[in-house]
Motif scaffolding. Structure first.
Motif, PDB file in Angstrom:
ATOM      1  N   GLY A  77     -67.404 -20.970 -95.685  1.00 19.84           N
ATOM      2  CA  GLY A  77     -67.088 -21.827 -96.834  1.00 19.84           C
ATOM      3  C   GLY A  77     -65.731 -21.555 -97.452  1.00 19.84           C
ATOM      4  O   GLY A  77     -65.464 -22.005 -98.557  1.00 19.84           O
ATOM      5  N   TYR A  78     -64.875 -20.826 -96.728  1.00 17.84           N
ATOM      6  CA  TYR A  78     -63.487 -20.670 -97.178  1.00 17.84           C
ATOM      7  C   TYR A  78     -62.708 -21.905 -96.704  1.00 17.84           C
ATOM      8  O   TYR A  78     -62.078 -21.885 -95.653  1.00 17.84           O
ATOM      9  CB  TYR A  78     -62.853 -19.413 -96.578  1.00 17.84           C
ATOM     10  CG  TYR A  78     -63.271 -18.113 -97.219  1.00 17.84           C
ATOM     11  CD1 TYR A  78     -62.533 -17.561 -98.260  1.00 17.84           C
ATOM     12  CD2 TYR A  78     -64.404 -17.421 -96.775  1.00 17.84           C
ATOM     13  CE1 TYR A  78     -62.901 -16.356 -98.848  1.00 17.84           C
ATOM     14  CE2 TYR A  78     -64.787 -16.221 -97.358  1.00 17.84           C
ATOM     15  CZ  TYR A  78     -64.027 -15.699 -98.391  1.00 17.84           C
ATOM     16  OH  TYR A  78     -64.396 -14.512 -98.962  1.00 17.84           O
ATOM     17  N   THR A  79     -62.776 -22.971 -97.484  1.00 17.27           N
ATOM     18  CA  THR A  79     -62.180 -24.232 -97.027  1.00 17.27           C
ATOM     19  C   THR A  79     -60.742 -24.409 -97.524  1.00 17.27           C
ATOM     20  O   THR A  79     -60.144 -25.453 -97.311  1.00 17.27           O
ATOM     21  CB  THR A  79     -63.033 -25.427 -97.476  1.00 17.27           C
ATOM     22  OG1 THR A  79     -63.241 -25.320 -98.894  1.00 17.27           O
ATOM     23  CG2 THR A  79     -64.377 -25.436 -96.776  1.00 17.27           C
ATOM     24  N   GLY A  80     -60.215 -23.390 -98.191  1.00 12.25           N
ATOM     25  CA  GLY A  80     -58.815 -23.476 -98.619  1.00 12.25           C
ATOM     26  C   GLY A  80     -57.872 -23.573 -97.440  1.00 12.25           C
ATOM     27  O   GLY A  80     -56.842 -24.236 -97.493  1.00 12.25           O
ATOM     28  N   THR A  81     -58.193 -22.918 -96.346  1.00 13.18           N
ATOM     29  CA  THR A  81     -57.415 -23.012 -95.115  1.00 13.18           C
ATOM     30  C   THR A  81     -57.804 -24.315 -94.413  1.00 13.18           C
ATOM     31  O   THR A  81     -58.981 -24.563 -94.181  1.00 13.18           O
ATOM     32  CB  THR A  81     -57.703 -21.802 -94.210  1.00 13.18           C
ATOM     33  OG1 THR A  81     -57.459 -20.608 -94.981  1.00 13.18           O
ATOM     34  CG2 THR A  81     -56.806 -21.795 -92.997  1.00 13.18           C
ATOM     35  N   LYS A  82     -56.829 -25.142 -94.111  1.00 15.33           N
ATOM     36  CA  LYS A  82     -57.130 -26.511 -93.664  1.00 15.33           C
ATOM     37  C   LYS A  82     -57.055 -26.682 -92.151  1.00 15.33           C
ATOM     38  O   LYS A  82     -56.275 -26.001 -91.476  1.00 15.33           O
ATOM     39  CB  LYS A  82     -56.150 -27.495 -94.319  1.00 15.33           C
ATOM     40  CG  LYS A  82     -56.110 -27.436 -95.838  1.00 15.33           C
ATOM     41  CD  LYS A  82     -57.471 -27.686 -96.468  1.00 15.33           C
ATOM     42  CE  LYS A  82     -57.405 -27.598 -97.979  1.00 15.33           C
ATOM     43  NZ  LYS A  82     -58.746 -27.622 -98.589  1.00 15.33           N
ATOM     44  N   LYS A  83     -57.834 -27.618 -91.651  1.00 16.83           N
ATOM     45  CA  LYS A  83     -57.773 -27.973 -90.238  1.00 16.83           C
ATOM     46  C   LYS A  83     -57.043 -29.306 -90.113  1.00 16.83           C
ATOM     47  O   LYS A  83     -57.536 -30.331 -90.574  1.00 16.83           O
ATOM     48  CB  LYS A  83     -59.187 -28.107 -89.668  1.00 16.83           C
ATOM     49  CG  LYS A  83     -59.218 -28.285 -88.154  1.00 16.83           C
ATOM     50  CD  LYS A  83     -60.668 -28.264 -87.677  1.00 16.83           C
ATOM     51  CE  LYS A  83     -60.753 -28.118 -86.165  1.00 16.83           C
ATOM     52  NZ  LYS A  83     -62.149 -27.902 -85.730  1.00 16.83           N
ATOM     53  N   CYS A  93     -53.404 -24.698 -90.914  1.00 16.47           N
ATOM     54  CA  CYS A  93     -54.373 -23.597 -90.909  1.00 16.47           C
ATOM     55  C   CYS A  93     -53.710 -22.235 -90.973  1.00 16.47           C
ATOM     56  O   CYS A  93     -54.364 -21.217 -90.732  1.00 16.47           O
ATOM     57  CB  CYS A  93     -55.252 -23.688 -89.664  1.00 16.47           C
ATOM     58  SG  CYS A  93     -54.342 -23.367 -88.146  1.00 16.47           S
ATOM     59  N   ILE A  94     -52.416 -22.209 -91.271  1.00 15.38           N
ATOM     60  CA  ILE A  94     -51.719 -20.916 -91.282  1.00 15.38           C
ATOM     61  C   ILE A  94     -52.264 -20.013 -92.391  1.00 15.38           C
ATOM     62  O   ILE A  94     -52.439 -20.442 -93.537  1.00 15.38           O
ATOM     63  CB  ILE A  94     -50.193 -21.109 -91.415  1.00 15.38           C
ATOM     64  CG1 ILE A  94     -49.633 -21.597 -90.068  1.00 15.38           C
ATOM     65  CG2 ILE A  94     -49.507 -19.810 -91.868  1.00 15.38           C
ATOM     66  CD1 ILE A  94     -48.136 -21.818 -90.050  1.00 15.38           C
ATOM     67  N   LEU A  95     -52.563 -18.786 -92.000  1.00 14.67           N
ATOM     68  CA  LEU A  95     -52.964 -17.752 -92.944  1.00 14.67           C
ATOM     69  C   LEU A  95     -52.311 -16.450 -92.471  1.00 14.67           C
ATOM     70  O   LEU A  95     -51.512 -16.465 -91.535  1.00 14.67           O
ATOM     71  CB  LEU A  95     -54.490 -17.647 -93.028  1.00 14.67           C
ATOM     72  CG  LEU A  95     -55.309 -17.748 -91.741  1.00 14.67           C
ATOM     73  CD1 LEU A  95     -55.006 -16.607 -90.802  1.00 14.67           C
ATOM     74  CD2 LEU A  95     -56.790 -17.774 -92.041  1.00 14.67           C
ATOM     75  N   HIS A  96     -52.616 -15.366 -93.131  1.00 16.66           N
ATOM     76  CA  HIS A  96     -52.014 -14.090 -92.734  1.00 16.66           C
ATOM     77  C   HIS A  96     -53.067 -13.184 -92.105  1.00 16.66           C
ATOM     78  O   HIS A  96     -54.137 -12.982 -92.695  1.00 16.66           O
ATOM     79  CB  HIS A  96     -51.397 -13.380 -93.939  1.00 16.66           C
ATOM     80  CG  HIS A  96     -50.279 -14.152 -94.571  1.00 16.66           C
ATOM     81  ND1 HIS A  96     -49.781 -13.880 -95.816  1.00 16.66           N
ATOM     82  CD2 HIS A  96     -49.556 -15.210 -94.111  1.00 16.66           C
ATOM     83  CE1 HIS A  96     -48.809 -14.724 -96.100  1.00 16.66           C
ATOM     84  NE2 HIS A  96     -48.658 -15.553 -95.091  1.00 16.66           N
ATOM     85  N   ILE A  97     -52.764 -12.676 -90.923  1.00 16.31           N
ATOM     86  CA  ILE A  97     -53.627 -11.703 -90.270  1.00 16.31           C
ATOM     87  C   ILE A  97     -52.843 -10.392 -90.203  1.00 16.31           C
ATOM     88  O   ILE A  97     -51.760 -10.366 -89.627  1.00 16.31           O
ATOM     89  CB  ILE A  97     -54.030 -12.150 -88.848  1.00 16.31           C
ATOM     90  CG1 ILE A  97     -54.748 -13.501 -88.910  1.00 16.31           C
ATOM     91  CG2 ILE A  97     -54.899 -11.086 -88.176  1.00 16.31           C
ATOM     92  CD1 ILE A  97     -55.088 -14.089 -87.555  1.00 16.31           C
ATOM     93  N   ASN A  98     -53.377  -9.370 -90.822  1.00 16.66           N
ATOM     94  CA  ASN A  98     -52.659  -8.086 -90.939  1.00 16.66           C
ATOM     95  C   ASN A  98     -51.225  -8.323 -91.426  1.00 16.66           C
ATOM     96  O   ASN A  98     -50.273  -7.722 -90.927  1.00 16.66           O
ATOM     97  CB  ASN A  98     -52.651  -7.334 -89.608  1.00 16.66           C
ATOM     98  CG  ASN A  98     -54.026  -6.761 -89.285  1.00 16.66           C
ATOM     99  OD1 ASN A  98     -54.941  -6.829 -90.118  1.00 16.66           O
ATOM    100  ND2 ASN A  98     -54.188  -6.233 -88.089  1.00 16.66           N
TER     101      ASN A  98
END
Lengths: 201, 742
Positions: A77-83, A93-98
């Protein structure tokens, strides 16, 4: 096309071909092409993963085929990141991983075991917005808002990566973030303002 | 570092906080329990009959709940062409009836919906269907088909004046223009979640520009009352026209959810977005324009063909602007549509006019060189003092002010009259301009205004906002009307249960809905005045009509010390809140006895590399006469967006087909190029910002379309000024520029 079988070297296959996630995400490109023969992974393998999302520890058993993006949106339900495409082409859908920016539709959830994920939902500290969020509001760097989380996460990475020294540099770094409403100029203004402010991002 | 942000004396976009924090919830993001996922399996032939669908393997796959196709689709009332008595079904579904029959009408048509517990399971199972077809011959090649006149539908024609005027013109230009299919491609994927709450009652979360229109469409589909269908569309992630009607995902989700008795979500994939949600039709145009030796237009002949599908007729206003944008006694237009075996086109930002103005404004530019006149002066020479088609006076037309400001801001004086004669750092320099025009209409709307006990105002209407900032504009109108701070006003939209509002499209939302907001505020003020006179001793002997509403309260005009806040007034009047629902009627241009249009004029500077012919747009000045600008902040953004769209149309966007199979070959953002960050030049926006005195009480005309219409021509004209070569076939690429003749 090669006949994929999940019974032999499944993990190896997944590691080598994270693009397979995209195959499942875009069946319309392949379905019923006569050369395609994919054996349905029934029942699909599941794996336990642990990851940190915006500082919260999450444990889950996931379908090995699910992308990090769909895991966040459909299961948590983290829908802030978009498809926006599911094909690594639009940046929504860009987010930060490490700490590094990543198209989350291009990485499987199981590839992120033990990793630290930061999404747009985690930027603000209570009611205090992140400087990039503030700048986006001030510069009206959005219209429909659908590409906005990806633009913000990319914009933060742009400054962190030291690639926000002038407008040309920002524009080139942000080239993977599509905005169809056309808020581009205001987005670059927002990133430039944050960079100029010298605030920590 | 250069910064183009202009401070504006207003608050931020009303929904900006939700959008930057990820809280804005779009159609596919609503949390629904017990949700199943549906994915489409699409045809791999362009035309024919489905002979068989073998679902056996897919049905056995993990998590699969159902596979719905024409073979097992339940009887849907709105799918029936005829009623039981044999008469035509007046509530028939508008458009292709998905999952209804075994006909394949275009490549990529949804023919089955695989429904499973998870998206991954549905996607995996969708690969297991075995489908056989009986293929039929088809036609997808527009440029081939249009050469056979018998294939197009009969023309719609218009003519005024004497054709000999054109024949005897001192100067003439005659050009053919082609525009490929362009696709809206909003960032949000089309999505529908259908939740049946009872046998005849459901809630639908949908990406739609019109919650009320979608409610009606679904109600007719299932032959249930409108009130039994609730449509939620609180955030819409762009649309540009593609959510003006309901595509396959809407009935498919509703039908599947009913059939399996569980909520179902259907999200289109990005490739499907290029085929299943409409597009700007492909077009061919011929434009002939003649002028006398002084540059006065004596004849315009505009002929156009655009494509439609084989199963629906789609027309748009491609030749319309040629009839009225300039003064010209003789005008002849002829427009036909050509059916092909493709999906149906629909309105895309600047529908019709954007295509038509590319031909018209490019031709006028060309004429200016033949006459050796400045293209702006040529347009001023042919300024229409009134609408030459309807003969009605303009409600307002400040195009000349746009010309003046545009020329100043772009440094038009630097433009070389001789093409190809100016260089900067080894690059050819060109300046170009072109106009846009669109109707400024106003339709019906209803708004509910609720003044709450704490003095805050809530406005409500069943509209949705695809991005321009309806919420911002409406709260601004109420704020100005009631002299109430913006932070005390909110606007609720995106729910069909609210008072009926218009579908967002055709640049009419601000005019239509804004008028209803204005009237609701006027009614509210009247109620507050009456309430004050009846309940507050200090106002008792005053004439209610003289009381002033401002700063969240009522005061006497004669004595400003006499003031009561709205909150106290409600308390004294013993009212928990004050609620008014206000209707606003639409008006036509004829009723107004005026021609009502918005106008724009775009100015562009380009650089063209003489060796590689790479085109760099370095500066754009975009000016608009859109009446009073309600929210400068969001209006400016809308104009910036129009420029980006125009750059896409001029330089990049083209949907391509493989005419051997009928398939689209570039249905992704990798194949279908759209403007990206590095393609965006420094852009300056300027508004005339003078209220239109006729259209509505708020003085605003429309903005969304004119922000875009004309831009492609302005860019093409700048490229001509730089190179002396005119590309009439969009998009303008270095390859085409190389081949272009003068």
């Amino acid at each position: 096309m090669q006949k994929y079988c999940y019974n032999n070297g499944r993990r190896d296959f997944i590691r080598k071909a994270s693009f397979s996630a995209a195959l499942y995400a875009i069946p319309s490109l392949l379905v019923h092409a006569e050369s395609v023969s994919l054996i349905a992974p029934t029942p699909a393998p599941k794996e336990k993963i642990k990851l940190s999302i915006n500082g919260k520890e999450i444990s889950a058993e996931v379908d090995t085929r699910i992308t990090l993006l769909d895991f966040l949106r459909e299961q948590l339900g983290y829908t802030g990141t978009k498809k926006g495409c599911g094909m690594g082409q639009c940046g929504a859908c860009i987010l930060h991983i490490n700490g590094k920016r990543m198209n989350s539709c291009q990485t499987l959830a199981i590839h992120n075991n033990g990793k630290t994920i930061e999404t747009v939902e985690g930027l603000a500290n209570g009611d205090t917005l992140h400087p990039m969020q503030e700048a986006f509001i001030k510069c009206d760097a959005m219209q429909c808002g659908y590409c906005t989380p990806g633009q913000i996460m990319s914009g933060i990475a742009c400054i962190r990566d030291g690639r926000a020294n002038n407008r040309d540099e920002i524009q080139r770094y942000m080239a993977g973030n599509i905005c169809r409403c056309g808020a581009y100029q205001n987005i670059v203004d927002a990133i430039a303002q944050v960079k100029e402010s010298g605030k920590t991002v | 570092m250069e910064n183009n942000w202009l401070p504006v004396n207003e608050g931020p976009r009303a929904d900006a906080l939700d959008k930057v924090t990820g809280k804005a919830t779009y159609a596919a993001e609503h949390r629904v329990s017990n949700l199943a996922h549906g994915v489409f399996v699409c045809s791999t032939i362009a035309k024919g009959i489905i002979q068989s669908i073998d679902e056996a393997a897919a049905l056995k796959a993990e998590g699969v709940i159902d596979i719905i196709s024409y073979k097992n689709c339940p009887a849907i009332p709105g799918y029936a062409p005829q009623l039981a008595d044999g008469t035509r079904n007046p509530k028939q579904w508008w458009g292709m009836k998905v999952l209804y029959d075994n006909q394949v009408r275009f490549y990529g048509q949804p023919i089955a919906l695989v429904v499973a517990e998870t998206l991954e399971q549905a996607n995996a199972a969708s690969l297991l269907l075995k489908i056989t077809y009986q293929k039929e011959s088809f036609e997808t090649d527009f440029n081939l088909a249009r050469k056979d006149p018998s294939k197009a539908k009969p023309p719609s024609t218009y003519s005024r004046g004497n054709a000999s005027n054109y024949e005897q013109a001192a100067v003439k230009v005659d050009g053919e223009f082609t525009i490929p299919i362009e696709v809206h491609s909003p960032m949000e994927l089309q999505a529908t979640i259908a939740v049946w709450e009872a046998e005849d009652k459901l809630t639908v979360y949908d990406k739609t520009q019109g919650p009320k229109a979608t409610q009606g469409a679904i109600a007719r589909l299932f032959n249930i009352p409108d009130k039994n269908v609730r449509v939620i569309a609180d955030y819409v992630g762009g649309a540009f026209g593609n959510a003006l009607r309901n595509w396959h995902n809407v009935p498919a989700a509703c039908i599947a959810a009913k059939k399996i008795n569980r909520p179902v979500k259907v999200i289109l994939t990005r490739p499907q977005m290029f085929n299943l949600t409409g597009y700007r039709p492909q077009s061919w145009q011929q434009l002939k324009i003649g002028a006398d030796a002084t540059g006065k237009f004596v004849g315009i002949i505009h002929t156009a063909i655009s494509n439609t599908s084989r199963y629906e007729e789609f027309r748009e206003g491609i030749v319309n602007a040629s009839r009225f944008l300039y003064a010209c006694d003789y005008v002849d237009t002829n427009y036909r549509i050509l059916p092909l075996d493709v999906s149906t086109p629909t309105w895309m930002r600047g529908p019709g006019e954007a295509s038509g103005c590319f031909a018209l404004e490019s031709s006028i530019d060309q004429l200016s060189y033949v006459l050796n006149m400045d293209p702006v002066e040529l347009r001023i020479k042919n300024f229409a003092e009134k609408n030459p088609e309807s003969k009605l006076p303009w409600s307002s037309n400040y195009l000349k002010e746009c010309y003046d400001k545009g020329r100043t801001l772009i440094n038009w004086a630097n433009r070389p009259q001789k093409p190809g004669s100016l260089q900067e750092n080894g690059w050819l320099v060109g300046y170009g301009m072109a106009n846009g025009v669109f109707g400024a209409g106003r339709s019906q709307a209803s708004v509910r205004a609720i003044l709450q006990a704490n003095g805050n105002l809530v406005l409500q209407s069943a509209v949705s906002d695809m991005g321009p900032g309806t919420t911002t504009a409406m709260t601004k109108i109420a704020s100005e009307n009631l002299l109430l701070p913006l932070d005390k006003i909110s606007f609720k939209l995106g729910d069909s249960e609210l008072p009926p509002g218009p579908t967002q499209g055709g640049s009419t939302t601000t005019s239509t809905l804004g008028t209803a907001v204005y009237l609701a505020c006027e009614a509210l003020k009247k109620s507050l005045r009456t309430l004050a006179v009846e309940n507050v001793p200090a106002f008792k002997n005053l004439d209610a009509s003289t009381l002033v509403i401002k700063e969240g309260g009522v005061s006497a005009s004669i004595d400003k010390e006499v003031f009561i806040s709205n909150a106290d007034l409600l308390k004294l009047g013993n009212k928990p809140f004050l609620e008014i629902t206000q209707d606003s009627q639409g008006t036509s241009a004829m009723e107004l006895k005026h021609a009502t249009n918005s106008f724009s004029s775009h100015f562009v500077k380009v650089l063209v590399n003489p060796k590689t012919l790479k085109i760099k747009i370095t500066e754009v000045v975009t000016t608009a006469d859109a009446g009073k600008i309600i929210s400068e902040n969001t209006a400016r953004s809308q104009m910036l967006g129009g420029v980006v769209g125009g750059i896409g149309m001029a330089l990049f966007e083209e949907l391509k087909f493989d005419h051997y199979t009928g398939a689209i070959t570039n249905a992704s953002f990798a194949g279908y190029q759209v403007p990206l960050h590095p393609d965006i030049p420094k852009t300056t926006v300027w508004f005339v910002n003078k209220p239109d005195p006729i259209i509505n009480p708020i003085g605003a005309k429309g903005l969304g379309e004119i922000a875009f219409i004309g831009l492609a021509a302005a860019i093409a004209n700048a490229v001509y000024n730089a190179t002396g070569k005119r590309v009439r076939n969009l998009p303008i690429t270095p390859e085409k520029l190389k081949e272009a003749k003068i």
